[in-house]
Design a protein around this motif. Structure first.
Motif, PDB file in Angstrom:
ATOM      1  N   HIS A 135       0.832  -1.205   0.000  1.00 39.37           N
ATOM      2  CA  HIS A 135       0.000   0.000   0.000  1.00 39.37           C
ATOM      3  C   HIS A 135       0.871   1.262   0.000  1.00 39.37           C
ATOM      4  CE1 HIS A 135      -3.192   2.828   1.059  1.00 39.37           C
ATOM      5  NE2 HIS A 135      -4.092   1.870   0.782  1.00 39.37           N
ATOM      6  N   MET A 136       1.912   1.271   0.847  1.00 33.63           N
ATOM      7  CA  MET A 136       2.773   2.444   0.959  1.00 33.63           C
ATOM      8  C   MET A 136       3.543   2.705  -0.336  1.00 33.63           C
ATOM      9  SD  MET A 136       4.370   1.949   4.792  1.00 33.63           S
ATOM     10  CE  MET A 136       5.463   3.332   4.542  1.00 33.63           C
ATOM     11  N   ASN A 137       4.099   1.648  -0.953  1.00 31.64           N
ATOM     12  CA  ASN A 137       4.872   1.821  -2.190  1.00 31.64           C
ATOM     13  C   ASN A 137       4.006   2.398  -3.302  1.00 31.64           C
ATOM     14  OD1 ASN A 137       7.072   0.803  -0.869  1.00 31.64           O
ATOM     15  ND2 ASN A 137       6.894  -1.269  -1.751  1.00 31.64           N
ATOM     16  N   ALA A 138       2.773   1.870  -3.421  1.00 28.53           N
ATOM     17  CA  ALA A 138       1.889   2.349  -4.484  1.00 28.53           C
ATOM     18  C   ALA A 138       1.479   3.795  -4.255  1.00 28.53           C
ATOM     19  CB  ALA A 138       0.665   1.454  -4.595  1.00 28.53           C
ATOM     20  N   MET A 139       1.156   4.132  -3.001  1.00 27.86           N
ATOM     21  CA  MET A 139       0.741   5.498  -2.712  1.00 27.86           C
ATOM     22  C   MET A 139       1.895   6.482  -2.906  1.00 27.86           C
ATOM     23  SD  MET A 139      -2.476   5.405  -2.018  1.00 27.86           S
ATOM     24  CE  MET A 139      -2.723   7.025  -1.289  1.00 27.86           C
ATOM     25  N   GLY A 140       3.093   5.997  -2.687  1.00 31.70           N
ATOM     26  CA  GLY A 140       4.245   6.875  -2.883  1.00 31.70           C
ATOM     27  C   GLY A 140       4.685   6.977  -4.325  1.00 31.70           C
ATOM     28  N   ASN A 141       4.214   6.096  -5.196  1.00 34.09           N
ATOM     29  CA  ASN A 141       4.569   6.120  -6.622  1.00 34.09           C
ATOM     30  C   ASN A 141       3.279   6.044  -7.432  1.00 34.09           C
ATOM     31  OD1 ASN A 141       7.739   5.722  -6.659  1.00 34.09           O
ATOM     32  ND2 ASN A 141       6.920   4.299  -5.130  1.00 34.09           N
ATOM     33  N   GLU A 142       2.537   7.085  -7.406  1.00 37.12           N
ATOM     34  CA  GLU A 142       1.201   7.112  -8.008  1.00 37.12           C
ATOM     35  C   GLU A 142       1.254   6.799  -9.500  1.00 37.12           C
ATOM     36  OE1 GLU A 142      -2.443  10.329  -8.694  1.00 37.12           O
ATOM     37  OE2 GLU A 142      -0.919  10.708  -7.163  1.00 37.12           O
ATOM     38  N   GLY A 143       0.414   5.828  -9.890  1.00 34.23           N
ATOM     39  CA  GLY A 143       0.294   5.470 -11.298  1.00 34.23           C
ATOM     40  C   GLY A 143       1.368   4.512 -11.794  1.00 34.23           C
ATOM     41  N   LYS A 144       2.309   4.026 -10.924  1.00 36.45           N
ATOM     42  CA  LYS A 144       3.391   3.116 -11.338  1.00 36.45           C
ATOM     43  C   LYS A 144       3.225   1.766 -10.649  1.00 36.45           C
ATOM     44  CE  LYS A 144       6.789   6.782 -12.045  1.00 36.45           C
ATOM     45  NZ  LYS A 144       8.118   7.298 -11.648  1.00 36.45           N
ATOM     46  N   LEU A 145       3.735   0.734 -11.361  1.00 36.88           N
ATOM     47  CA  LEU A 145       3.746  -0.599 -10.758  1.00 36.88           C
ATOM     48  C   LEU A 145       4.854  -0.676  -9.729  1.00 36.88           C
ATOM     49  CD1 LEU A 145       3.186  -2.850 -13.916  1.00 36.88           C
ATOM     50  CD2 LEU A 145       1.574  -2.472 -12.042  1.00 36.88           C
ATOM     51  N   CYS A 146       4.547  -1.220  -8.563  1.00 35.49           N
ATOM     52  CA  CYS A 146       5.528  -1.323  -7.473  1.00 35.49           C
ATOM     53  C   CYS A 146       5.634  -2.783  -7.023  1.00 35.49           C
ATOM     54  CB  CYS A 146       5.115  -0.445  -6.295  1.00 35.49           C
ATOM     55  SG  CYS A 146       5.020   1.304  -6.707  1.00 35.49           S
ATOM     56  N   TYR A 147       6.877  -3.201  -6.659  1.00 39.09           N
ATOM     57  CA  TYR A 147       7.140  -4.572  -6.198  1.00 39.09           C
ATOM     58  C   TYR A 147       7.608  -4.510  -4.754  1.00 39.09           C
ATOM     59  CZ  TYR A 147       7.138  -5.823 -11.162  1.00 39.09           C
ATOM     60  OH  TYR A 147       6.793  -6.002 -12.474  1.00 39.09           O
ATOM     61  N   THR A 148       7.076  -5.354  -3.924  1.00 37.78           N
ATOM     62  CA  THR A 148       7.500  -5.424  -2.525  1.00 37.78           C
ATOM     63  C   THR A 148       8.661  -6.403  -2.376  1.00 37.78           C
ATOM     64  OG1 THR A 148       5.996  -7.237  -1.979  1.00 37.78           O
ATOM     65  CG2 THR A 148       5.144  -4.993  -1.798  1.00 37.78           C
ATOM     66  N   THR A 168      -7.527   5.295  -9.308  1.00 41.60           N
ATOM     67  CA  THR A 168      -8.063   6.666  -9.267  1.00 41.60           C
ATOM     68  C   THR A 168      -9.548   6.664  -9.636  1.00 41.60           C
ATOM     69  OG1 THR A 168      -7.408   7.039 -11.570  1.00 41.60           O
ATOM     70  CG2 THR A 168      -5.807   7.649  -9.863  1.00 41.60           C
ATOM     71  N   ASP A 169     -10.261   7.710  -9.184  1.00 41.41           N
ATOM     72  CA  ASP A 169     -11.683   7.825  -9.537  1.00 41.41           C
ATOM     73  C   ASP A 169     -11.817   8.519 -10.891  1.00 41.41           C
ATOM     74  OD1 ASP A 169     -11.057  10.450  -9.036  1.00 41.41           O
ATOM     75  OD2 ASP A 169     -12.141  10.552  -7.143  1.00 41.41           O
ATOM     76  N   LYS A 170     -13.063   8.885 -11.226  1.00 44.19           N
ATOM     77  CA  LYS A 170     -13.318   9.489 -12.529  1.00 44.19           C
ATOM     78  C   LYS A 170     -12.623  10.829 -12.673  1.00 44.19           C
ATOM     79  CE  LYS A 170     -17.831   7.221 -12.898  1.00 44.19           C
ATOM     80  NZ  LYS A 170     -19.308   7.415 -13.014  1.00 44.19           N
ATOM     81  N   LYS A 171     -12.406  11.505 -11.547  1.00 37.44           N
ATOM     82  CA  LYS A 171     -11.773  12.818 -11.592  1.00 37.44           C
ATOM     83  C   LYS A 171     -10.239  12.745 -11.530  1.00 37.44           C
ATOM     84  CE  LYS A 171     -15.739  15.059  -9.384  1.00 37.44           C
ATOM     85  NZ  LYS A 171     -16.185  15.883  -8.236  1.00 37.44           N
ATOM     86  N   GLY A 172      -9.717  11.532 -11.398  1.00 37.12           N
ATOM     87  CA  GLY A 172      -8.260  11.375 -11.344  1.00 37.12           C
ATOM     88  C   GLY A 172      -7.685  11.382  -9.963  1.00 37.12           C
ATOM     89  N   ALA A 173      -8.537  11.455  -8.940  1.00 36.24           N
ATOM     90  CA  ALA A 173      -8.043  11.440  -7.564  1.00 36.24           C
ATOM     91  C   ALA A 173      -7.850  10.000  -7.099  1.00 36.24           C
ATOM     92  CB  ALA A 173      -9.022  12.167  -6.654  1.00 36.24           C
ATOM     93  N   VAL A 174      -6.805   9.746  -6.311  1.00 43.20           N
ATOM     94  CA  VAL A 174      -6.509   8.392  -5.815  1.00 43.20           C
ATOM     95  C   VAL A 174      -7.540   8.025  -4.771  1.00 43.20           C
ATOM     96  CG1 VAL A 174      -4.838   6.946  -4.613  1.00 43.20           C
ATOM     97  CG2 VAL A 174      -4.033   8.649  -6.261  1.00 43.20           C
TER      98      VAL A 174
END
Length: 645
Positions: A135-148, A168-174
């Protein structure tokens, strides 16, 4: 073919075989070294190719899983209802028996957030979703694939990693994170299916060296690969750059290859001997070819050498017959020519030797003719030689008589000359002795003068010694006074200490300490008195020794004066002897000069007689030589006559 020819064949064959063997071995070793390098290069290429293939396969799997996460993220983007999100996740995760798809909101579960999985996993009550790496890796790298980092999955109990991406929602917010768990057994199967060599191993590592795959499950995520190996060919700089490399060290091959877009590493290792079978086969083939080649060369060389030596054998037989015919002086058995049908160098040699034999035969015939002529001339020479011998013998007899007479005169003169030389030598010896006597006397006079001077110096030194002893006696008398004064002071101190001790005894306890001091002073005074008594004894002994030394010094002075007078008298006598020795030496020199003049005159007469004697001897020797030569000529002519007959 005789023994000599066989020896020659053996030598030629051995040299040819050794040369070919050395060249062949050199070429074989060179080829083997080249092949060995090619095999090493082939191993390195094979390792690189295998790891590249594995990297591609793992990358394809990871790309597939990444596409799943991306598709899940895109599918959940327009959906807000929890039921619809759960339906989508379960629908996409239908065929994922060992994989887990899930979605978590950006709010904590305890604060109204949700966590939805395809296998209905219920998290613990204290589960902190927001602090989990996926969860932390993804939130810190928005829109990118992250590996734990790899971890043990609580559902399957196996090593797994998680791929996550923001939703993200329809407006682009996470609004949350979509994730996928991957069990690493899938990569273990891929690696096991890619075998590099019979005894090689391939493993997947973390960047720090921890095993992600291993045949020993207890080593996974516990053991570090780089704790068991160290490389010279792969440095830390290469490792930090993520540079793929395959190399060989200490009989083993190694390969290190980073996995694309991850912090994983593929490593391969194994013994070089796994690939040595091809090298051994090639080496055996080369060895068999070498042996066959050498055997073929031996056979060909033997046949060639035998063919070459056959005409040489014929020449050897021909020379043996020729030598035998010459020794027996039998012209009938004299061989004519060597039979040969060869046009090579051996044939040319045989033809040249035939020409030589023909000319040798002509020369032998000419020698026979010359021997007949020499026989006739030898008879005439023999007669003349006999006459010459008789004449030379008479002349030699006369010259020997004259030589004997001259030798007697020379011997007489030599005896006279020797006598003169002996007289001259004796006179020279007398002159030498006289000169040496004069020199010795002069040296004696010089030594006597030096002794007189030394005696005078000794006299003065002895006088100074006597004066010093007298001064010492006077100083000793002064010491007597000082010792007496010390003794008187010690007596006074002793009396005072005695009185003080009496006064202290009347004072009772108050004077006890003073009495002790007084007692010590009295004891010290006694010690001083004893010391002065011993000093007096030593002074008395010194005075006695000084008196004795003074008497001895005076006696020595009288003896030194007597020796001084004797030395002066002896010097005068030696001076007289020196004058007489000088006169004797001069007279001996004059006699030597006269004898030398007489010897020179005798030497000139002797030289003249020796020249006469030498001339007569030379004439006699010449006469003897002529006589001997005549006798030799007579014998030669006689031998010629006997030989020709």
């Amino acid at each position: 073919m005789n023994i000599k020819n066989k020896s020659l064949v053996t030598k030629l064959l051995s040299r040819i075989i050794v040369t070919i063997f050395i060249v062949t071995v050199f070429l074989s070793v060179s080829h083997l070294l080249v092949i060995r390098q090619l095999i090493k290069k082939s191993i390195v290429n094979s390792v690189n190719l295998t790891l590249d293939t594995l990297n591609e396969k793992i990358s394809v799997v990871l790309e597939h899983y990444g596409d799943l996460v991306t598709n899940l993220s895109n599918a959940l983007s327009p959906i807000d209802e929890t039921k619809n999100i759960e339906a989508v996740i379960k629908s996409m995760g239908t065929d994922m028996a060992e994989k887990t798809l899930y979605y978590g909101t950006k709010e904590q579960i305890q604060n109204g957030g949700v966590l939805i999985t395809n296998n209905n996993w219920t998290p613990p009550a204290d589960y902190d979703m927001l602090s989990r790496p996926w969860h932390m890796n993804a939130m810190g790298n928005e829109g990118k694939l992250c590996y734990t980092e790899p971890y043990i999955d609580v559902v399957t109990g196996k090593i797994a990693v998680t791929i996550s991406r923001t939703v993200t929602d329809k407006k682009g917010a996470v609004k949350g994170v979509a994730a996928l768990d991957i069990v690493l057994d899938r990569f273990s199967d891929i690696i096991k299916n890619m075998q590099l060599s019979p005894n090689s191993t391939i493993n997947l590592l973390m960047q720090d060296g921890l095993f992600l795959t291993n045949d020993d499950s207890s080593a996974i995520m516990r053991n570090n690969y780089f704790d068991t190996v160290s490389f010279r060919s792969y440095t830390k700089a290469d490792y930090s750059k993520g540079t793929p490399k395959a190399f060989i060290e200490n009989g083993s091959f190694y390969g290190i290859h980073p996995v694309t877009d991850t912090n994983w590493i593929l490593v391969a290792q194994g013994p070089v001997s796994d690939f040595a079978l091809d090298y051994i086969r090639i080496a055996i083939c080369i060895f068999i070819g070498l042996v066959a080649f050498i055997i073929l060369i031996i056979i060909v060389s033997y046949l060639a050498v035998g063919k070459i030596l056959s005409p040489i054998k014929n020449m050897s037989d021909f020379i043996s017959k020729l030598s035998e015919s010459i020794e027996n002086k039998d012209e009938n058995t004299f061989p004519k020519r060597i039979e040969t049908d060869s046009d090579d160098e051996v044939g040319k040699l045989a033809n040249n030797f035939n020409t030589f034999v023909s000319k040798l035969h002509d020369i032998i015939i000419q020698i026979r003719s010359s021997q007949d002529k020499e026989h006739i001339m030898g008879k005439k020479l023999f007669t003349e030689a006999q006459n010459l011998v008789v004449s030379t013998r008479e002349t030699a007899s006369t010259s020997q008589d004259a030589s004997a007479s001259v030798k007697e005169i020379v011997a007489t003169m030599e005896d006279s000359n020797i006598l003169s030389e002996n007289i001259s030598t004796k006179i020279k010896d007398v002159s030498g002795i006289a000169n040496k006597t004069s020199s010795d006397v002069a040296d004696g006079v010089a030594h006597i003068d030096a002794n007189v001077k030394q005696l005078h110096e000794i006299f003065n030194a002895n006088k100074q010694t006597i004066d010093g002893i007298k001064n010492l006696s006077e100083k000793i008398e002064t010491i007597w006074d000082i010792v007496t004064l010390i003794n008187n002071v010690a007596d006074q101190a002793k009396i005072i200490a005695f009185n003080a001790e009496l006064e202290a005894s009347t004072a009772g306890e108050a004077g006890k300490s003073f009495r002790i001091v007084a007692n010590e002073i009295r004891r010290l005074s006694d010690g001083i008195i004893d010391g002065t008594r011993e000093i007096k004894e030593r002074i008395t002994e010194i005075q006695r020794s000084s008196d004795t030394l003074l008497v001895a010094s005076k006696s020595g002075t009288e003896k030194i004066n007597a020796g001084y007078e004797n030395a002066r008298s002896l010097g005068e006598k030696f001076a007289s002897i020196k004058s007489s020795a000088e006169v004797t030496a001069k007279s001996a020199d004059d006699i030597v000069e006269i004898i030398q003049q007489q010897a020179m005159a005798s030497e000139q007469i002797l030289l003249a007689l020796r020249e006469i004697s030498s001339s007569i001897e030379n004439f006699s020797v010449a006469t003897d030589n002529i006589s001997n030569a005549a006798e030799n000529v007579r014998k030669i002519s006689e031998d010629l006559n006997n030989g020709n007959s």
